[in-house]
Design a protein around this motif. Structure first.
Motif, PDB file in Angstrom:
ATOM      1  N   TYR A  79       0.800  -1.217   0.000  1.00 17.91           N
ATOM      2  CA  TYR A  79       0.000   0.000   0.000  1.00 17.91           C
ATOM      3  C   TYR A  79       0.840   1.279   0.000  1.00 17.91           C
ATOM      4  O   TYR A  79       0.554   2.199  -0.759  1.00 17.91           O
ATOM      5  N   PRO A  80       1.873   1.369   0.826  1.00 19.83           N
ATOM      6  CA  PRO A  80       2.688   2.599   0.755  1.00 19.83           C
ATOM      7  C   PRO A  80       3.333   2.794  -0.618  1.00 19.83           C
ATOM      8  O   PRO A  80       3.424   3.921  -1.108  1.00 19.83           O
ATOM      9  N   GLN A 112       0.915   4.059  -3.007  1.00 21.75           N
ATOM     10  CA  GLN A 112       0.693   5.479  -2.730  1.00 21.75           C
ATOM     11  C   GLN A 112       1.669   6.357  -3.525  1.00 21.75           C
ATOM     12  O   GLN A 112       1.366   7.481  -3.898  1.00 21.75           O
ATOM     13  N   ARG A 113       2.869   5.819  -3.817  1.00 21.58           N
ATOM     14  CA  ARG A 113       3.850   6.555  -4.629  1.00 21.58           C
ATOM     15  C   ARG A 113       3.497   6.470  -6.107  1.00 21.58           C
ATOM     16  O   ARG A 113       3.724   7.411  -6.863  1.00 21.58           O
ATOM     17  N   SER A 158      -3.470  13.176   0.128  1.00 21.20           N
ATOM     18  CA  SER A 158      -2.336  12.236   0.096  1.00 21.20           C
ATOM     19  C   SER A 158      -1.771  12.050   1.504  1.00 21.20           C
ATOM     20  O   SER A 158      -1.347  10.951   1.868  1.00 21.20           O
ATOM     21  N   GLN A 168      -4.055   9.675   3.139  1.00 19.50           N
ATOM     22  CA  GLN A 168      -3.824   8.324   2.592  1.00 19.50           C
ATOM     23  C   GLN A 168      -2.615   7.691   3.244  1.00 19.50           C
ATOM     24  O   GLN A 168      -2.651   6.533   3.674  1.00 19.50           O
ATOM     25  N   MET A 169      -1.526   8.470   3.333  1.00 19.03           N
ATOM     26  CA  MET A 169      -0.307   7.924   3.945  1.00 19.03           C
ATOM     27  C   MET A 169      -0.542   7.558   5.394  1.00 19.03           C
ATOM     28  O   MET A 169      -0.087   6.514   5.880  1.00 19.03           O
ATOM     29  N   ASN A 194      -2.767   4.440   5.539  1.00 16.22           N
ATOM     30  CA  ASN A 194      -1.961   3.270   5.149  1.00 16.22           C
ATOM     31  C   ASN A 194      -1.079   2.831   6.304  1.00 16.22           C
ATOM     32  O   ASN A 194      -0.919   1.652   6.601  1.00 16.22           O
ATOM     33  N   LEU A 227      -0.908  -0.549   8.414  1.00 15.08           N
ATOM     34  CA  LEU A 227       0.355  -1.302   8.509  1.00 15.08           C
ATOM     35  C   LEU A 227       0.643  -1.655   9.956  1.00 15.08           C
ATOM     36  O   LEU A 227       1.023  -2.777  10.297  1.00 15.08           O
ATOM     37  N   LYS A 265      -8.419   6.536   0.082  1.00 14.82           N
ATOM     38  CA  LYS A 265      -9.154   5.342  -0.335  1.00 14.82           C
ATOM     39  C   LYS A 265      -8.541   4.126   0.338  1.00 14.82           C
ATOM     40  O   LYS A 265      -7.315   3.973   0.355  1.00 14.82           O
ATOM     41  N   LEU A 266      -9.406   3.276   0.883  1.00 13.49           N
ATOM     42  CA  LEU A 266      -8.916   2.065   1.533  1.00 13.49           C
ATOM     43  C   LEU A 266      -9.707   0.890   1.010  1.00 13.49           C
ATOM     44  O   LEU A 266     -10.897   1.033   0.716  1.00 13.49           O
ATOM     45  N   SER A 267      -9.078  -0.259   0.951  1.00 13.09           N
ATOM     46  CA  SER A 267      -9.865  -1.424   0.576  1.00 13.09           C
ATOM     47  C   SER A 267     -10.740  -1.791   1.771  1.00 13.09           C
ATOM     48  O   SER A 267     -10.327  -1.668   2.926  1.00 13.09           O
ATOM     49  N   SER A 273       5.006   3.918   6.474  1.00 11.82           N
ATOM     50  CA  SER A 273       4.196   4.364   5.336  1.00 11.82           C
ATOM     51  C   SER A 273       4.746   5.656   4.753  1.00 11.82           C
ATOM     52  O   SER A 273       4.904   5.797   3.536  1.00 11.82           O
ATOM     53  N   THR A 287       8.127   5.076   3.001  1.00  8.17           N
ATOM     54  CA  THR A 287       8.000   4.419   1.698  1.00  8.17           C
ATOM     55  C   THR A 287       7.491   5.392   0.653  1.00  8.17           C
ATOM     56  O   THR A 287       8.016   5.469  -0.459  1.00  8.17           O
ATOM     57  N   THR A 288       6.468   6.132   1.010  1.00  3.86           N
ATOM     58  CA  THR A 288       5.834   6.996   0.019  1.00  3.86           C
ATOM     59  C   THR A 288       6.710   8.198  -0.316  1.00  3.86           C
ATOM     60  O   THR A 288       6.809   8.599  -1.470  1.00  3.86           O
TER      61      THR A 288
END
Lengths: 409, 290
Positions: free
Chosen positions: A224-225, A228-229, B5, B8-9, B12, B16, B136-138, B252, B255-256
């Motif tokens: 997921y992260p 996100q990118r 965003s 979202q992060m 996420n 996690l 948005k999330l599943s 998160s 990573t992003t």
């Protein structure tokens, strides 16, 4: 007198009869049927991942080696009959595993022909294999560093990103005008880094803009992260390479609303199982679609046999054991030796090899400095309506021309 | 960076963190109460996931029932592990590490032999996506996260407000004093192991439809749980919840904003810093084996 004559005749007749009987008994025994000398075993060491995330794609290769060896059966080299014996070791798709597996195969099993799958494993094991001096190394390795004039006994069967991307992205540019932008997502290992360079070069050569190159740890579970990118850039297509865990990326992308096309190299059955057919629908991939008319019939036959034996799809990588064993078998026959690796290499570099799937040659000198790269057709396939189907194919001569055009120095 | 965003992060990251939470709570219990660093705890999570896969996908059992049955079966494994191995290792760090790592290999190999090398998929129970504040999330991830938080909450409540929970806390804080008060060490360890194993197995079962189920899925989770516990400090269950969520958010964002490779290093850097600068963590105390 008459009685004496009768007696003599009787004795003579008896002697004749006895002589006949003795003669019959002493009839020459038929020459013994010569016992056939059993074919000698020729060991082929196969080091690939038999455990871990990559095993899903490499265990079928190991099985394919065994099936193709059986298919080839006995063959004659310089008057002696041989048959292949496949010895498999787990290289765990890692450098350490590659070295351990190679040492076992070389020094305990004493193989003269060795295979490694995986760039990390193959590159790490290569110095040991080449250093031994009398072993032929056949590699399914993405990294181009596996080939070179300083690696005289290494050949590569794997169609690397240099070989497959030109034809593949040319097809996309000609047939998919909706794909103008891409992001590629590769594992952060030797294979991933090498692939990313070739994909970018080929895609951009044919006018597809690469928006980003992303990398991830090969054993990543939660994508997921990373999504996100990637997703906010809204690419028309996303290229993804990885093990079966990478299916979570594809699944997550669709969950988050991504509608574009997925592109990959090998369509793993595990991806379809984990992500689902809906998620994978429309995916383009560069392996041959097994069972498709674009795929050489012997490979389709191998897939059919594999399905019948193991009850699961083998994936497109089984073509490499096929070409490797057939080409090397022919090379041994032409060289007239199974021991003189230098002679076998000269044959591989200079001859053409007739196999059930057609003629195969080795090339690549303009790129790698040696003609040690097997040149095979490149393919374009698609997963549609729950099935793999071939949609395009580029023949070896055209592959070689495009490779020179895009990557040649 | 837009608000959407950022949201979202953050979401996420929380998901996690929650994905680690149940395993980390169980791990904290074993370390805090039993004074044992049980690296094989991640394999109980793996066995829980395989149990659900086998029961739900192969035997067509209802998913929730499959989780229940899987938890019971894995708890039996946990109890046997505690009774015949872990109990002897109390207070002995090196044997703990060696033997529990040995069990990691044993469980992984058994899983490979029984279930094979290929990753397994468990059908999704929840489908679709949900929009929350621009993010948005599943639906599946959201449901799993909420259920995990409820279970974590129930565990904390039991830990805090029940007699058994008080006994476990007493044993964690002061074993000799607890024994003098009539708290039985073997019984408490057994109960602790059951709760810890159940948490790990539930975690594995809930996450089975989200991630792929494969024999090597346990070790990375336990290594991350170790970082969570180092940040939280020994004995702090509430701290474990906070640390798991915070670390998830950090991963998160890393990573992003940077890359997955940077995020992978972040855990190790955090662990090193905590051990050097604040070995007791932020909410608990330093690990004392005996």
């Amino acid at each position: 007198m008459a009685r004496m004559l009768t007696r003599h005749i009787t004795i003579v007749l008896l002697l004749v009869v006895m002589a006949s009987l003795v003669g019959a008994g002493c009839r020459r025994a038929p020459a013994p049927t010569p016992t056939p000398v059993p074919a000698k075993e020729l060991k082929y060491g196969v080091a690939l991942a038999l455990s871990g995330g990559s095993a899903a794609i490499t265990v079928p290769m190991k099985r394919a080696f065994e099936m193709v060896a059986e298919q080839i059966g006995e063959f004659t080299v310089a008057g002696q009959r041989y048959k292949w014996r496949i010895i498999a070791e787990d290289n765990k798709y890692t450098s350490e595993g590659g070295v351990t597996a190679a040492r076992k195969l070389l020094f305990e099993d004493n193989v003269k022909f060795i295979h490694e799958t995986g760039s990390g494993a193959g590159l790490a094991a290569q110095p040991i294999i080449e250093g031994k001096g009398d072993v032929l190394f056949e590699a399914v390795v993405a990294s181009h560093d596996i080939l070179g004039p300083d690696k005289p006994r290494t050949i590569r069967t794997y169609q690397s990103s240099n070989e497959y991307t030109p034809g593949f992205y040319r097809w996309i540019s000609q047939n998919r005008p909706d794909i103008k932008t891409m992001i590629q997502v590769n594992p952060d290992d030797a294979t991933g880094k090498v692939n990313s360079q070739a994909i970018r070069k080929s895609a951009e050569f044919f006018g597809i803009k690469m928006l980003a190159d992303e990398f991830y740890p090969r054993d990543l579970k939660d994508f997921y992260p990373l999504l996100q990118r990637v997703l906010p850039k809204n690419p028309d297509a996303i290229f993804l390479e990885g093990g079966s865990n990478a299916a979570a990326f594809l699944k997550g992308a669709r969950e988050l609303g991504y509608k574009g096309t997925f592109i990959t190299i090998t369509l793993y059955p595990a991806w379809v199982q984990i992500a689902g057919t809906d998620v994978m629908d429309g995916t383009l991939f560069s392996d041959p679609a097994m069972g498709s008319p674009y795929t050489p019939q012997p490979w389709n036959d191998l897939r059919t046999a594999y399905l019948a034996k193991f009850g699961e799809e083998p994936g497109g990588l089984i073509r490499y054991p096929y070409v490797a064993l057939y080409v090397i078998t022919e090379a041994l026959k032409k060289a007239g030796t199974v021991d003189d690796i230098a002679k076998i290499m000269r044959v591989l570099e200079t001859e053409r090899f007739e196999t059930p799937m057609g003629t195969i040659v080795l090339g690549g000198k303009e790129l790698y400095g040696v003609d040690h790269q097997l040149i095979l057709p490149s393919f374009v396939s698609q997963f549609k309506d729950g099935k793999e189907m071939g949609v395009g194919r580029v023949d070896p001569e055209e592959v070689a021309r495009l490779v020179k055009q895009i990557f040649g120095k | 960076m837009t608000a959407a965003s950022f949201a979202q992060m953050a979401l996420n990251g929380l998901m996690l963190g929650v994905s680690l939470l149940l395993v980390a709570l169980g791990f904290q219990l074993i370390i805090g109460v039993m004074r044992i660093v049980n690296f094989a705890h991640g394999e109980l999570y793996m066995l829980g996931a395989f149990g659900v896969w086998y029961l739900a996908q192969r035997q067509d059992l209802n998913y929730w029932l499959a989780i229940l049955v899987s938890v019971v079966l894995v708890c039996i494994v946990g109890v046997l592990l505690e009774r015949y191995f872990l109990r002897q290792l109390r207070g002995r760090l090196l044997p703990q590490m060696v033997i529990t790592f040995g069990f990691v290999l044993i469980f992984q190999t058994l899983a490979l032999l029984v279930f094979g090398t290929e990753g397994k998929a468990v059908s999704s129970v929840f489908r679709g996506a949900v929009a929350i504040g621009g993010a948005k999330l599943s639906a599946e991830r959201l449901a799993v996260s909420l259920i995990s938080l409820v279970i974590a909450g129930v565990t904390l409540a039991l830990w805090r407000w029940t007699k058994a929970g008080r006994a476990i806390r007493a044993m964690a804080q002061e074993p000799d004093g607890a024994r003098l008060q009539g708290v039985s060490l073997p019984a408490t360890c057994r109960l602790t192991m059951i709760v810890a194993t159940a948490l790990a197995a539930i975690g594995g079962g809930l996450l089975a439809p989200v991630f792929m189920v494969e024999p090597y899925m346990g070790l990375p989770v336990i290594l991350k749980s170790l970082v969570v516990i180092a940040v939280a400090g020994m004995g702090s269950m509430g701290g474990t919840v906070i640390a798991a969520l915070v670390l998830g958010v950090v991963e998160s964002f890393a990573t992003t904003l940077a890359s997955s490779e940077v995020a992978a290093m972040v855990y190790l850097v955090i662990l090193a810093l905590i051990l050097l600068l604040r070995p007791s963590g932020f909410f608990g105390h330093e690990l004392e084996l005996e």
